[in-house]
Write a protein that holds these residues in place. Structure first.
Motif, mmCIF file in Angstrom:
data_model
loop_
_atom_site.group_PDB
_atom_site.id
_atom_site.type_symbol
_atom_site.label_atom_id
_atom_site.label_comp_id
_atom_site.label_asym_id
_atom_site.label_seq_id
_atom_site.Cartn_x
_atom_site.Cartn_y
_atom_site.Cartn_z
ATOM 1 N N GLN A 12 0.804 -1.225 0.000
ATOM 2 C CA GLN A 12 0.000 0.000 0.000
ATOM 3 C C GLN A 12 0.838 1.276 0.000
ATOM 4 O O GLN A 12 0.340 2.338 -0.378
ATOM 5 C CB GLN A 12 -0.931 0.008 1.208
ATOM 6 N N ALA A 13 2.074 1.207 0.458
ATOM 7 C CA ALA A 13 2.946 2.383 0.486
ATOM 8 C C ALA A 13 4.388 1.914 0.390
ATOM 9 O O ALA A 13 4.722 0.803 0.816
ATOM 10 C CB ALA A 13 2.738 3.185 1.767
ATOM 11 N N MET A 14 5.220 2.775 -0.193
ATOM 12 C CA MET A 14 6.645 2.465 -0.271
ATOM 13 C C MET A 14 7.441 3.758 -0.261
ATOM 14 O O MET A 14 6.952 4.805 -0.684
ATOM 15 C CB MET A 14 6.966 1.637 -1.514
ATOM 16 N N GLU A 15 8.656 3.660 0.258
ATOM 17 C CA GLU A 15 9.565 4.803 0.309
ATOM 18 C C GLU A 15 10.974 4.267 0.133
ATOM 19 O O GLU A 15 11.348 3.280 0.768
ATOM 20 C CB GLU A 15 9.441 5.511 1.660
ATOM 21 N N VAL A 16 11.749 4.911 -0.727
ATOM 22 C CA VAL A 16 13.151 4.559 -0.923
ATOM 23 C C VAL A 16 13.950 5.845 -0.826
ATOM 24 O O VAL A 16 13.605 6.840 -1.467
ATOM 25 C CB VAL A 16 13.388 3.882 -2.295
ATOM 26 N N THR A 17 14.989 5.827 0.008
ATOM 27 C CA THR A 17 15.823 7.017 0.149
ATOM 28 C C THR A 17 17.272 6.692 -0.189
ATOM 29 O O THR A 17 17.682 5.526 -0.187
ATOM 30 C CB THR A 17 15.756 7.594 1.580
ATOM 31 N N ALA A 18 18.042 7.739 -0.458
ATOM 32 C CA ALA A 18 19.463 7.580 -0.730
ATOM 33 C C ALA A 18 20.188 7.138 0.532
ATOM 34 O O ALA A 18 19.678 7.281 1.655
ATOM 35 C CB ALA A 18 20.049 8.896 -1.255
ATOM 36 N N GLU A 19 21.378 6.643 0.353
ATOM 37 C CA GLU A 19 22.186 6.073 1.434
ATOM 38 C C GLU A 19 22.238 6.940 2.692
ATOM 39 O O GLU A 19 22.057 6.448 3.792
ATOM 40 C CB GLU A 19 23.612 5.830 0.927
ATOM 41 N N GLY A 20 22.463 8.225 2.559
ATOM 42 C CA GLY A 20 22.674 9.067 3.722
ATOM 43 C C GLY A 20 21.429 9.695 4.318
ATOM 44 O O GLY A 20 21.531 10.483 5.252
ATOM 45 N N ILE A 21 20.241 9.343 3.818
ATOM 46 C CA ILE A 21 19.008 9.972 4.289
ATOM 47 C C ILE A 21 18.217 8.989 5.141
ATOM 48 O O ILE A 21 17.616 8.047 4.633
ATOM 49 C CB ILE A 21 18.144 10.460 3.106
ATOM 50 N N GLY A 22 18.204 9.233 6.438
ATOM 51 C CA GLY A 22 17.474 8.367 7.364
ATOM 52 C C GLY A 22 15.983 8.634 7.329
ATOM 53 O O GLY A 22 15.533 9.731 7.009
ATOM 54 N N ARG A 23 15.222 7.613 7.676
ATOM 55 C CA ARG A 23 13.754 7.705 7.693
ATOM 56 C C ARG A 23 13.254 8.064 9.085
ATOM 57 O O ARG A 23 13.977 7.957 10.059
ATOM 58 C CB ARG A 23 13.163 6.369 7.230
ATOM 59 N N ASP A 24 11.975 8.453 9.156
ATOM 60 C CA ASP A 24 11.361 8.928 10.393
ATOM 61 C C ASP A 24 10.187 8.027 10.751
ATOM 62 O O ASP A 24 9.200 7.949 10.010
ATOM 63 C CB ASP A 24 10.896 10.378 10.176
ATOM 64 N N ALA A 25 10.270 7.356 11.896
ATOM 65 C CA ALA A 25 9.212 6.433 12.308
ATOM 66 C C ALA A 25 7.901 7.152 12.620
ATOM 67 O O ALA A 25 6.836 6.564 12.480
ATOM 68 C CB ALA A 25 9.659 5.600 13.506
ATOM 69 N N ASP A 26 7.950 8.429 13.021
ATOM 70 C CA ASP A 26 6.711 9.183 13.238
ATOM 71 C C ASP A 26 5.925 9.296 11.935
ATOM 72 O O ASP A 26 4.705 9.121 11.917
ATOM 73 C CB ASP A 26 6.996 10.592 13.782
ATOM 74 N N ASP A 27 6.614 9.592 10.844
ATOM 75 C CA ASP A 27 5.929 9.696 9.555
ATOM 76 C C ASP A 27 5.443 8.324 9.093
ATOM 77 O O ASP A 27 4.368 8.204 8.517
ATOM 78 C CB ASP A 27 6.825 10.336 8.494
ATOM 79 N N LEU A 28 6.226 7.291 9.350
ATOM 80 C CA LEU A 28 5.804 5.933 9.011
ATOM 81 C C LEU A 28 4.515 5.582 9.759
ATOM 82 O O LEU A 28 3.573 5.039 9.177
ATOM 83 C CB LEU A 28 6.910 4.937 9.343
ATOM 84 N N LEU A 29 4.454 5.920 11.025
ATOM 85 C CA LEU A 29 3.261 5.665 11.838
ATOM 86 C C LEU A 29 2.053 6.413 11.267
ATOM 87 O O LEU A 29 0.950 5.875 11.179
ATOM 88 C CB LEU A 29 3.524 6.067 13.284
ATOM 89 N N ARG A 30 2.265 7.658 10.840
ATOM 90 C CA ARG A 30 1.188 8.442 10.227
ATOM 91 C C ARG A 30 0.695 7.751 8.956
ATOM 92 O O ARG A 30 -0.508 7.652 8.720
ATOM 93 C CB ARG A 30 1.691 9.864 9.903
ATOM 94 N N LYS A 31 1.613 7.231 8.151
ATOM 95 C CA LYS A 31 1.220 6.545 6.916
ATOM 96 C C LYS A 31 0.441 5.263 7.215
ATOM 97 O O LYS A 31 -0.515 4.938 6.513
ATOM 98 C CB LYS A 31 2.458 6.225 6.070
#
Length: 187
Positions: free
Chosen positions: A132-151
């Protein structure tokens, strides 16, 4: 090629979870919401900050009926060693899948060609096994679990309320939209 609205492919892997090695297959994923959280490698730099952030939100994700599967091409043995060696990784209670043969990473299309490492990628899978959702970031860009929770909350809301959609920055309890001819050009 986007994997949105496609079914996850078959896999089986050994995971490290709460002090034990356990087998996980695609069949185990179905019937509940799931997050596949790919990262390049254990014992690195950005990866533990992300995995620790997800660990801090794991209890809330569990209350929403979501299971988390972190995935790297390391073995389950390396996951255990990292869990034992790192204070940040030691707080992880979700599945840490070993994907040394690259099956899962290739199934999701996030294997770095010629490197044998996964991209930094997140996939939200519904109880039917559909992405239902996907996100891919470059090597040096960390993800945010708050935004993941919102999604996760937005995806669950949309699944439970056919005919409604969640606008940008939607938070639980806020207004949604019901797409219709009357809304065209009015937003």
């Amino acid at each position: 090629m986007s994997l949105i609205n496609t079914e996850i492919k078959p896999f089986q892997a050994t995971a490290f979870k709460q002090g034990e090695f356990v087998q996980v297959t695609d069949a185990d994923v179905k019937g509940k919401w799931a997050i596949f959280f790919f990262y390049p490698a254990d014992f690195t730099f950005v990866c533990p900050t992300e995995l620790g952030d997800v660990a801090d939100h794991y209890e809330e994700l569990q209350k929403l009926g979501v299971e988390v599967y972190s995935v790297s091409t390391d073995t389950h043995f390396v996951h255990k060693a990292w869990h034992d060696a790192s204070e940040t990784i030691a707080k992880i209670n979700y599945y840490m899948l070993g994907d040394q043969n690259g099956t899962i990473t290739n199934n999701f299309g996030v294997m770095r060609e010629g490197q044998g490492l996964a991209d930094r990628a997140t996939f939200l899978v519904d109880p039917e096994g559909i992405i239902q959702a996907m996100e891919v970031t470059a090597e040096g860009i960390g993800r945010d679990a708050d935004d993941l929770l919102r999604k996760v909350k937005a995806a669950q809301y949309v699944a439970a309320h056919p005919g409604e959609v969640c606008p940008a920055k939607w938070k639980e309890g806020e207004a949604t939209l019901a797409p219709s001819l009357d809304l065209v050009g009015k937003i």
